[in-house]
Design a protein around this motif. Structure first.
Motif, PDB file in Angstrom:
ATOM      1  N   LEU A  83       0.909  -1.426  -0.049  1.00  0.00           N
ATOM      2  CA  LEU A  83       0.029   0.120   0.176  1.00  0.00           C
ATOM      3  C   LEU A  83       0.820   1.149  -0.051  1.00  0.00           C
ATOM      4  CD1 LEU A  83      -2.868  -0.938   2.481  1.00  0.00           C
ATOM      5  CD2 LEU A  83      -2.890  -1.063  -0.172  1.00  0.00           C
ATOM      6  N   VAL A  84       1.966   1.285   0.420  1.00  0.00           N
ATOM      7  CA  VAL A  84       2.813   2.349   0.605  1.00  0.00           C
ATOM      8  C   VAL A  84       4.442   1.826   0.014  1.00  0.00           C
ATOM      9  CG1 VAL A  84       1.664   3.482   2.387  1.00  0.00           C
ATOM     10  CG2 VAL A  84       3.639   2.110   2.780  1.00  0.00           C
ATOM     11  N   GLU A  85       5.103   2.781  -0.142  1.00  0.00           N
ATOM     12  CA  GLU A  85       6.561   2.499  -0.735  1.00  0.00           C
ATOM     13  C   GLU A  85       7.320   3.564  -0.063  1.00  0.00           C
ATOM     14  OE1 GLU A  85       7.972   1.315  -5.032  1.00  0.00           O
ATOM     15  OE2 GLU A  85       8.027   3.442  -4.843  1.00  0.00           O
ATOM     16  N   GLY A  86       8.418   3.101   0.654  1.00  0.00           N
ATOM     17  CA  GLY A  86       9.733   3.980   1.126  1.00  0.00           C
ATOM     18  C   GLY A  86      10.617   4.555   0.225  1.00  0.00           C
ATOM     19  N   ARG A  87      10.861   5.649  -0.117  1.00  0.00           N
ATOM     20  CA  ARG A  87      11.858   6.139  -0.993  1.00  0.00           C
ATOM     21  C   ARG A  87      12.842   7.019  -0.248  1.00  0.00           C
ATOM     22  NH1 ARG A  87       7.490   8.117  -5.552  1.00  0.00           N
ATOM     23  NH2 ARG A  87       6.219   6.133  -5.745  1.00  0.00           N
ATOM     24  N   GLY A  88      13.365   6.454   0.556  1.00  0.00           N
ATOM     25  CA  GLY A  88      14.563   6.777   1.622  1.00  0.00           C
ATOM     26  C   GLY A  88      14.295   8.333   1.785  1.00  0.00           C
ATOM     27  N   ARG A  89      15.094   9.288   1.550  1.00  0.00           N
ATOM     28  CA  ARG A  89      15.044  10.569   2.207  1.00  0.00           C
ATOM     29  C   ARG A  89      13.825  11.279   1.690  1.00  0.00           C
ATOM     30  NH1 ARG A  89      21.197  13.081   3.114  1.00  0.00           N
ATOM     31  NH2 ARG A  89      21.831  11.364   4.490  1.00  0.00           N
ATOM     32  N   THR A  90      13.341  10.834   0.591  1.00  0.00           N
ATOM     33  CA  THR A  90      12.162  11.652   0.131  1.00  0.00           C
ATOM     34  C   THR A  90      10.975  11.380   0.621  1.00  0.00           C
ATOM     35  OG1 THR A  90      13.163  10.869  -2.348  1.00  0.00           O
ATOM     36  CG2 THR A  90      10.859  11.844  -2.373  1.00  0.00           C
ATOM     37  N   GLY A  91      10.931  10.079   1.347  1.00  0.00           N
ATOM     38  CA  GLY A  91       9.461  10.098   2.163  1.00  0.00           C
ATOM     39  C   GLY A  91       8.934   8.617   1.883  1.00  0.00           C
ATOM     40  N   THR A  92       7.712   8.379   2.393  1.00  0.00           N
ATOM     41  CA  THR A  92       6.881   7.236   2.191  1.00  0.00           C
ATOM     42  C   THR A  92       5.805   7.699   1.536  1.00  0.00           C
ATOM     43  OG1 THR A  92       7.665   6.166   4.358  1.00  0.00           O
ATOM     44  CG2 THR A  92       5.579   5.164   3.278  1.00  0.00           C
ATOM     45  N   PHE A  93       5.765   7.045   0.193  1.00  0.00           N
ATOM     46  CA  PHE A  93       4.529   7.425  -0.731  1.00  0.00           C
ATOM     47  C   PHE A  93       3.452   6.301  -0.679  1.00  0.00           C
ATOM     48  CE2 PHE A  93       7.989   9.945  -2.001  1.00  0.00           C
ATOM     49  CZ  PHE A  93       7.540  10.983  -2.581  1.00  0.00           C
ATOM     50  N   VAL A  94       2.250   6.800  -0.849  1.00  0.00           N
ATOM     51  CA  VAL A  94       1.003   6.108  -1.081  1.00  0.00           C
ATOM     52  C   VAL A  94       1.254   5.312  -2.330  1.00  0.00           C
ATOM     53  CG1 VAL A  94      -1.485   5.728  -1.065  1.00  0.00           C
ATOM     54  CG2 VAL A  94      -0.444   7.224   0.665  1.00  0.00           C
ATOM     55  N   VAL A  95       0.932   4.058  -2.226  1.00  0.00           N
ATOM     56  CA  VAL A  95       1.062   3.060  -3.767  1.00  0.00           C
ATOM     57  C   VAL A  95      -0.454   3.074  -4.152  1.00  0.00           C
ATOM     58  CG1 VAL A  95       1.641   1.307  -4.850  1.00  0.00           C
ATOM     59  CG2 VAL A  95       3.115   2.187  -3.374  1.00  0.00           C
ATOM     60  N   GLY A  96      -1.309   2.826  -3.387  1.00  0.00           N
ATOM     61  CA  GLY A  96      -2.829   2.760  -3.709  1.00  0.00           C
ATOM     62  C   GLY A  96      -2.969   1.165  -3.657  1.00  0.00           C
ATOM     63  N   PRO A  97      -4.488   0.890  -3.477  1.00  0.00           N
ATOM     64  CA  PRO A  97      -4.833  -0.478  -3.480  1.00  0.00           C
ATOM     65  C   PRO A  97      -4.671  -1.501  -4.913  1.00  0.00           C
ATOM     66  CG  PRO A  97      -6.593   1.124  -3.728  1.00  0.00           C
ATOM     67  CD  PRO A  97      -5.513   1.907  -3.477  1.00  0.00           C
ATOM     68  N   GLY A  98      -4.386  -0.733  -6.110  1.00  0.00           N
ATOM     69  CA  GLY A  98      -4.056  -1.219  -7.189  1.00  0.00           C
ATOM     70  C   GLY A  98      -3.012  -2.177  -7.369  1.00  0.00           C
ATOM     71  N   LEU A  99      -2.026  -2.046  -6.461  1.00  0.00           N
ATOM     72  CA  LEU A  99      -0.631  -2.556  -6.282  1.00  0.00           C
ATOM     73  C   LEU A  99      -0.598  -3.193  -4.925  1.00  0.00           C
ATOM     74  CD1 LEU A  99       1.646  -0.252  -8.008  1.00  0.00           C
ATOM     75  CD2 LEU A  99       0.650  -1.873  -9.009  1.00  0.00           C
ATOM     76  N   ALA A 100      -1.717  -3.498  -4.385  1.00  0.00           N
ATOM     77  CA  ALA A 100      -1.753  -4.121  -3.021  1.00  0.00           C
ATOM     78  C   ALA A 100      -1.802  -5.629  -3.128  1.00  0.00           C
ATOM     79  CB  ALA A 100      -3.084  -3.996  -2.143  1.00  0.00           C
ATOM     80  N   SER A 101      -1.557  -6.324  -2.131  1.00  0.00           N
ATOM     81  CA  SER A 101      -1.097  -7.871  -2.065  1.00  0.00           C
ATOM     82  C   SER A 101      -2.508  -8.769  -2.459  1.00  0.00           C
ATOM     83  CB  SER A 101      -0.599  -8.238  -0.671  1.00  0.00           C
ATOM     84  OG  SER A 101      -1.600  -8.041   0.341  1.00  0.00           O
ATOM     85  N   ALA A 102      -2.163  -9.853  -2.595  1.00  0.00           N
ATOM     86  CA  ALA A 102      -3.303 -10.881  -3.097  1.00  0.00           C
ATOM     87  C   ALA A 102      -4.645 -10.906  -2.637  1.00  0.00           C
ATOM     88  CB  ALA A 102      -2.870 -12.269  -3.204  1.00  0.00           C
TER      89      ALA A 102
END
Length: 332
Positions: A83-102
């Motif tokens: 649901l989210v993706e950490g991008r180092g110092r840039t921060g933690t971004f919301v990915v969204g339910p479309g790429l969520a787990s099974a």
């Protein structure tokens, strides 16, 4: 970046992520889990959209008046389920339910059920905050009725693998935990599983009287034992593991199949390896294997769960589930 990075406007007032999250240290649900559930819901409903940046762990922790590690753990779990993706110092971004787990289809079904109920609640005159509080309260009570099981290991890969295997074998959700990477006081598991070398440490951490701590037996893969036995004649085998106790367990397993010249290594310096012909290390030690390959023959080993232990765990789970239904908390 501030805690207002992800926000929305309600009645002319900007609401931050912290405004939308309600946590209670008195709840049976761990605080990190409360955060995971609420942020997941915001993503699923579109309240948090793909590309939005979540507030930093330190800032959100300050806003919620909780430990920073608690927020960091919640963010890590949200990352694991996609649901989210950490991008180092840039921060933690919301990915969204479309790429969520099974399990996204299950979550979508739950969203539709909740949406229908929530619209009825709003029609009755409840505010969004009142509905959120009511849903959280009901969810906490519903989850408290479930048997909560965790598996504690010193290695993240083994923790996840054994937890997944036990889930299938005993039929309940098993949460993997890694020593040193969770807050013991926030763990509200009814049953904590671990391996015998870590039993004393796990019991010392899990001090809640209603928590049962049970050890399971793990053994080396049979092919690994056969391979070591076939090349170990007249050679000295050194065993290195994450802890000395785990090394002793591996050493004893090797001795059981006739490998006599086995030593437990407490270090991997040249002095530790003097006189050692074969070094046996866990299968997840890829970098270590490459480092040692020039000094001695290296054999990687993996663990498997003992069948009798898993049957015992199944019996414990069934007893605890029965006790929960009967309103008790201890295993006879």
């Amino acid at each position: 970046m501030t805690a207002t990075t992800s926000s929305s406007s309600v009645n002319g007032r900007t609401r931050t992520v912290a405004d939308k999250i309600q946590v209670s240290v008195h709840s049976d649900m761990p605080v990190y889990r409360q955060i995971v559930n609420q942020l997941s819901f915001m993503v699923e409903t579109g309240d948090l959209r793909p590309g939005q940046v979540l507030p930093g762990a330190r800032l959100l922790a300050e806003d919620l008046r909780i430990n920073r590690n608690t927020v960091a753990r919640a963010y890590a779990e949200l990352g694991e389920i996609g649901l989210v993706e950490g991008r180092g110092r840039t921060g933690t971004f919301v990915v969204g339910p479309g790429l969520a787990s099974a399990d996204s289809r299950v979550r979508e079904r739950a969203r539709r059920i909740l949406e229908s109920c929530i619209r009825e609640c709003v029609a009755l005159g409840l505010s969004a905050v009142e509905v959120q509080s009511l849903v959280l309260s009901i969810a906490v009570r519903a989850e408290s009725d479930l048997l909560k099981v965790s598996f504690v290991e010193s290695d993240a890969g083994r923790a996840q693998r054994f937890a997944a295997e036990l889930e299938v074998l005993v039929g309940v959700k098993v949460n993997p935990l890694v020593l040193g990477r969770f807050e013991p006081e926030e763990e509200r598991a009814n049953l904590v599983l671990t391996t015998f070398p870590l039993l004393a440490e796990a019991r010392a951490l899990m001090r809640r009287p209603e928590t049962e701590v049970v050890a399971v037996v793990v053994a080396l893969h049979v092919p690994t034992l056969v391979r070591i036995a076939s090349v170990a004649e007249a050679r000295v085998v050194g065993v290195w593991c994450g802890t000395h106790e785990q090394g002793v367990t591996v050493r004893d397993s090797l001795r059981d199949v006739g490998v006599e010249n086995v030593q437990v290594l407490d270090g991997l310096e040249d002095a530790d390896l003097e006189g050692i012909d074969i070094v046996v290390v866990p299968e997840e030690s890829t970098e270590l294997t490459a480092l040692l390959d020039q000094k001695a023959e290296v054999i990687q080993f993996g663990y498997v769960l003992d069948a009798a232990s898993t049957r015992m765990v199944g019996e414990v789970v069934r007893d605890m589930q029965a006790n929960k239904r009967n309103g008790t908390s201890q295993v006879d």
